[in-house]
Write an enzyme that holds these catalytic residues in place. Structure first.
Site, PDB file in Angstrom:
ATOM      1  N   GLU A  47      30.407   3.992  -5.417  1.00  0.00           N
ATOM      2  CA  GLU A  47      31.584   4.840  -5.590  1.00  0.00           C
ATOM      3  C   GLU A  47      31.736   5.692  -4.334  1.00  0.00           C
ATOM      4  O   GLU A  47      30.746   6.121  -3.747  1.00  0.00           O
ATOM      5  CB  GLU A  47      31.459   5.737  -6.818  1.00  0.00           C
ATOM      6  CG  GLU A  47      32.683   6.635  -7.003  1.00  0.00           C
ATOM      7  CD  GLU A  47      32.746   7.311  -8.359  1.00  0.00           C
ATOM      8  OE1 GLU A  47      33.786   7.911  -8.653  1.00  0.00           O
ATOM      9  OE2 GLU A  47      31.759   7.245  -9.114  1.00  0.00           O
ATOM     10  N   CYS A 243      34.496   7.293 -11.342  1.00  0.00           N
ATOM     11  CA  CYS A 243      35.626   8.124 -11.731  1.00  0.00           C
ATOM     12  C   CYS A 243      36.829   7.998 -10.808  1.00  0.00           C
ATOM     13  O   CYS A 243      37.945   8.331 -11.204  1.00  0.00           O
ATOM     14  CB  CYS A 243      35.182   9.582 -11.838  1.00  0.00           C
ATOM     15  SG  CYS A 243      33.997   9.881 -13.163  1.00  0.00           S
ATOM     16  N   ASN A 374      36.821   3.039 -17.007  1.00  0.00           N
ATOM     17  CA  ASN A 374      35.524   3.625 -16.668  1.00  0.00           C
ATOM     18  C   ASN A 374      35.299   4.879 -17.488  1.00  0.00           C
ATOM     19  O   ASN A 374      36.114   5.801 -17.427  1.00  0.00           O
ATOM     20  CB  ASN A 374      35.469   3.989 -15.184  1.00  0.00           C
ATOM     21  CG  ASN A 374      34.218   4.802 -14.845  1.00  0.00           C
ATOM     22  OD1 ASN A 374      33.124   4.260 -14.767  1.00  0.00           O
ATOM     23  ND2 ASN A 374      34.377   6.105 -14.657  1.00  0.00           N
ATOM     24  N   GLU A 375      34.238   4.916 -18.257  1.00  0.00           N
ATOM     25  CA  GLU A 375      33.875   6.084 -19.060  1.00  0.00           C
ATOM     26  C   GLU A 375      35.020   6.560 -19.951  1.00  0.00           C
ATOM     27  O   GLU A 375      35.169   7.762 -20.207  1.00  0.00           O
ATOM     28  CB  GLU A 375      33.375   7.228 -18.169  1.00  0.00           C
ATOM     29  CG  GLU A 375      32.001   6.980 -17.579  1.00  0.00           C
ATOM     30  CD  GLU A 375      31.375   8.216 -16.952  1.00  0.00           C
ATOM     31  OE1 GLU A 375      30.152   8.217 -16.763  1.00  0.00           O
ATOM     32  OE2 GLU A 375      32.119   9.174 -16.653  1.00  0.00           O
TER      33      GLU A 375
END
Length: 657
Positions: A47, A243, A374-375
C-alpha cells in the site's frame, strides 16, 4: 573483570538448567500428509502508505513534478543568483488537460546570473557517487530569445555534486533530457533548474531518476527495495492497498484506469494518508501513479508472485466519510472490475488486452484473484458484493474473489459477514488483525476448528503491535516478530483452511511514515529488514508442499511450555522442515522422533532467529542486530535432539533419503 564474566556465568546457568530438564519428546509422521500448502501461501501486501510509492519504491526523485499538488508549487522554491530576476506563474489548463491541469511559466531576466527554482525531493534526494542521473523535462519556448537551462544537484550544504545543461528550442511542447554523473553521495540533496538569458519558458513533468533501477527500466523502481521483496520469494503481491483503494471519499478512491498509460496522463491524486493522523500529518503526500497497475503487474511477474489487485466496490472508507454509490449506479464500478480482468488476461483482439499489448506486454498476466472492497462491512457491502460477484463469475468463473470480513478479527460485524459469506460459499475471506503479541500467542489455535469445507482464509493484513498506544512506540522488535512466528505455525498447520497470508504494511520511510510497525524501513539511500521480515522470509522460503503431524502428548504444539511448532514436507527437495518457536523465558530441551521416512542424511541444517532482548530491533545503523544464523545438526537414525534457547525461532531442515 566481573562484568566480563557475567554473560558466560549466565549462559552456563542456562545450560545447567536445560540439562536438568528432561527433553520433551515431539513426534512427527512424515508419511501422513495432512494438508496441501498453497504455492501462494506467503505473500506481500503493498500500500502507498509511509511514502512507500512516491518517495519510496518508485525511484522518481522530484516531488510534485507536474505542479499538480493542492498547492501547485509545494516542494519547489524560487531561486535567483548574480542579479538575475524573474517570475513564476502556475498556469491552469483544466479544460484542455484535466488529468494534468497545470504547468509552470518561468519569466527570466538573467543576462547575468541565473533564475529558476529548486526541488527538495521527498525528505531530500538520495544521491550516490558515480551513479548516472537522467533528467527530463517537457518544455516550450514562448519567446524568440535564447535561453539555456542548467540542471544541478546540490548537497545539504549547497555544494554542486552533479551538473548538466540543455537548450530548449521548440515553440511546441517537447521532451528534453540530459544525463550527468554524481560526484558525491548525499541523502538530503536538492535539484536546481536554472535559466540563463532573457525570455519565457514553460515547463512541465520535471523529472530525475537514477539510471540504475530495478531491471534497468527507465523511470522505474528503486532496485534495493524491490530486491528485498524479491528475496522473500513471495507467493503473491496484493496491491494497491489497503485503505487507499477506498479513499476518504469516492472522488479520491483509487481508479486503476487512471494509473496506466503515458506518465503525463496519469492524474495526480491526494494520498488518503495525507492528513489521516494528526500526530503524523503529511500535507505533501500525493500519488503520481508513476507506480500504477501496469507496474504492479510487471513487478509481480518479475518476482514470481501471483497478482492480487483489490478494487473499490462503490464504498469510501467507512472510518472516514463512508460515501456510497447508489446500487442502481454501480455499473461503472463493476465494469472497471471486468475491464481489469480483460486488461490482465485478454488477447490483443480485446479492447483492454490490446491496450496491455500496446503498452509492451503481449503476454497475459494470468490473473486469477481479485478483491472486492477493502475492510468493508455492513449490509451496504453485502448488497454491493452480490452484484460484483454475480457479474464477475458470469464472465470469468475461474477468478477467485477475495471478500472482506471487516477490519477486526472478531465482533458483531465480523460474525455477521463470516456467517453470510459461508452461506454463499464464498472463495476467500480476508481477515485482518493488528493486535498485541499476546493475542498472537493466544490465537495460534485460531483456525484449528474452522470448517474444513467452508470458504478459505486469506490472512490479508496482520502485525503484532508491541504496544497499542502511540504509533511512535510500536517498534518492530523481537517480541512482536517472535509472536508472529508462533502464530504462523497455526496458519501453516491449518493450510487446508488458510490459503494465503501477508504481513502489513510493507514499506516505511524513516522520515515520512504514518503507521508503524512495518516490514521494511528505508531512507533516501539505505534500507533494512526487520526481524518480522526475516520471520516472513523463513516461512516463505521453507513453506514446503504439504503439512505433516507434529504432536506433543498427542496434541498440536500450540503453547504448551510456551512452545509452538509445525512441520511440512517439500516434495521437490525431499526435505522435512520443522518450524519451532520457544516463546518462553526458559531453555527447552527437545527431541523429535520421526516416523514415515526410510532414512535421513547424517546432518541437517538449522536456521536460528533469536535475541536475548525482547525489545531489541534492527535499524539503519544496526541492520543486522537480529538476523538468521545457519548451522548444522546431527541426525541419529530418525531422531534429533537440541536445546532451544528462550525467545527463539528455529527452522530445521532434514534431507530424506
Amino acid at each position: 573483570m566481573l562484568k566480563k564474566l557475567l554473560p558466560s556465568v549466565a549462559f552456563a546457568a542456562a545450560l545447567l538448567q536445560a540439562a536438568a530438564q528432561s527433553p520433551k519428546t515431539y513426534t512427527i509422521d512424515a508419511a501422513m500428509p495432512k494438508a496441501q500448502i498453497s504455492p501462494n501461501m506467503y505473500g506481500i501486501f503493498f500500500e502507498d502508505i509511509n511514502l512507500a510509492a512516491d518517495g519510496g519504491v518508485y525511484a522518481e526523485l522530484v516531488k510534485n513534478r507536474s505542479f499538480e499538488f493542492g498547492t501547485p508549487l509545494m516542494g519547489w522554491k524560487e531561486q535567483q543568483t548574480g542579479g538575475a530576476s524573474g517570475k513564476l506563474e502556475v498556469i491552469d489548463r483544466t479544460a484542455e488537460r484535466p488529468e494534468n491541469a497545470h504547468y509552470l511559466r518561468v519569466k527570466a531576466d538573467a543576462a547575468t546570473g541565473s533564475y529558476g527554482l529548486a526541488n527538495e525531493g521527498f525528505r531530500g534526494m538520495g544521491i550516490t557517487k558515480g551513479e548516472v542521473y537522467n533528467f527530463t523535462i517537457t518544455a516550450r519556448k514562448t519567446t524568440a530569445a535564447f535561453i539555456t537551462m542548467t540542471v544541478e544537484l546540490r548537497d545539504a550544504k549547497g555544494n554542486v555534486i552533479g551538473k548538466g545543461s540543455l537548450t530548449p528550442t521548440s515553440a511546441a511542447w517537447q521532451k528534453y533530457k540530459v544525463n550527468f554523473t554524481a560526484s558525491a553521495t548525499e541523502d538530503k540533496a536538492s535539484l536546481y533548474v536554472l535559466l540563463k538569458g532573457k525570455g519565457t519558458l514553460e515547463m512541465d513533468m520535471v523529472s530525475l531518476f537514477p539510471q540504475h533501477t530495478w531491471k534497468q527500466r527507465p523511470g522505474g523502481l528503486r532496485a534495493d527495495l524491490v530486491q528485498k521483496i524479491a528475496d522473500m520469494k513471495p507467493g503473491f503481491l496484493r496491491f494497491p492497498g489497503g485503505c487507499i483503494v477506498e479513499g476518504r471519499d469516492l472522488a479520491n478512491r483509487y481508479q486503476w484506469k487512471k494509473s496506466i498509460g503515458a506518465i503525463d496522463k496519469r492524474e495526480t491524486l491526494i494520498n488518503r494518508w495525507n492528513t489521516e493522523f494528526t500526530q503524523r500529518s503529511t500535507p505533501d503526500y500525493y500519488q503520481s501513479f508513476g507506480l500504477g497497475f501496469m507496474e504492479y503487474f510487471m513487478t509481480a511477474e518479475d518476482i514470481g508472485a501471483t497478482p492480487l489487485p483489490i478494487l473499490n466496490c462503490g464504498m469510501a472508507c467507512q472510518f472516514n466519510t463512508g460515501q456510497l454509490v447508489p446500487v442502481d449506479q454501480l455499473d461503472p464500478y463493476i465494469q472497471d472490475a471486468l475491464d481489469l480482468i480483460e486488461f490482465a488476461n485478454g488477447g490483443a483482439d480485446t479492447k483492454w488486452g490490446k491496450l496491455r499489448t500496446d503498452l509492451g506486454h503481449p503476454k497475459p498476466f494470468n490473473l486469477k484473484l481479485l478483491g472486492v472492497g477493502n475492510e468493508q462491512w455492513g449490509e451496504q457491502y453485502i448488497e454491493r458484493w452480490k452484484l460484483f460477484t454475480k457479474a464477475i463469475k458470469a464472465k470469468y468463473p475461474y477468478v477467485s474473489i477475495v471478500s472482506s470480513v471487516g477490519p477486526f478479527p472478531e465482533g458483531e460485524e465480523f460474525t455477521r459477514l463470516d456467517k453470510f459469506f459461508r452461506s454463499q460459499h464464498a472463495d476467500l475471506l480476508d481477515e485482518h488483525y493488528y493486535k498485541s503479541p499476546k493475542w498472537f500467542l493466544d490465537n495460534a489455535k485460531r483456525y484449528d476448528n474452522y470448517d474444513r469445507s467452508g470458504p478459505k482464509i486469506f490472512a490479508g493484513e496482520y502485525a503484532a503491535h508491541s504496544t497499542l498506544t502511540g504509533d511512535a512506540l510500536k517498534k518492530n522488535n523481537w517480541e512482536s516478530a517472535l509472536a508472529e512466528a508462533a502464530f504462523m505455525t497455526g496458519l501453516e498447520r491449518n493450510a487446508d483452511v488458510v490459503r494465503m497470508a501477508s504481513y502489513a504494511p510493507l514499506f516505511a520511510h524513516v522520515d515520512g511514515w504514518q503507521w508503524a510497525p512495518d516490514l521494511i524501513w528505508f531512507d533516501n539511500l539505505r534500507s533494512y529488514a526487520t526481524p518480522n521480515y526475516y520471520v516472513q522470509q523463513l516461512y516463505s522460503l521453507n513453506k514446503g508442499s504439504y503439512t505433516v503431524p507434529l504432536l506433543v502428548d498427542g496434541k498440536a504444539v500450540a503453547g504448551q511450555d510456551s512452545c509452538y511448532a509445525s512441520a511440512v514436507v517439500d516434495k521437490a527437495t525431499k526435505e522435512l522442515i520443522i518450524k519451532f518457536v520457544n516463546a518462553g523465558d526458559k531453555p527447552q530441551p527437545v527431541t523429535f522422533n520421526i516416523s514415515g521416512a526410510k532414512a535421513f542424511a547424517a546432518a541437517g541444517t538449522v536456521v536460528t532467529l533469536t535475541s536475548g532482548k525482547r525489545d531489541e530491533y534492527n535499524s539503519l545503523d544496526k541492520p543486522k542486530a537480529i538476523v538468521p544464523v545457519k548451522s548444522s545438526i546431527a541426525v541419529k537414525g530418525k531422531a534429533i535432539s537440541l536445546t532451544v534457547a528462550p525467545s527463539t525461532f528455529k527452522v530445521i531442515k532434514l534431507k530424506m533419503l
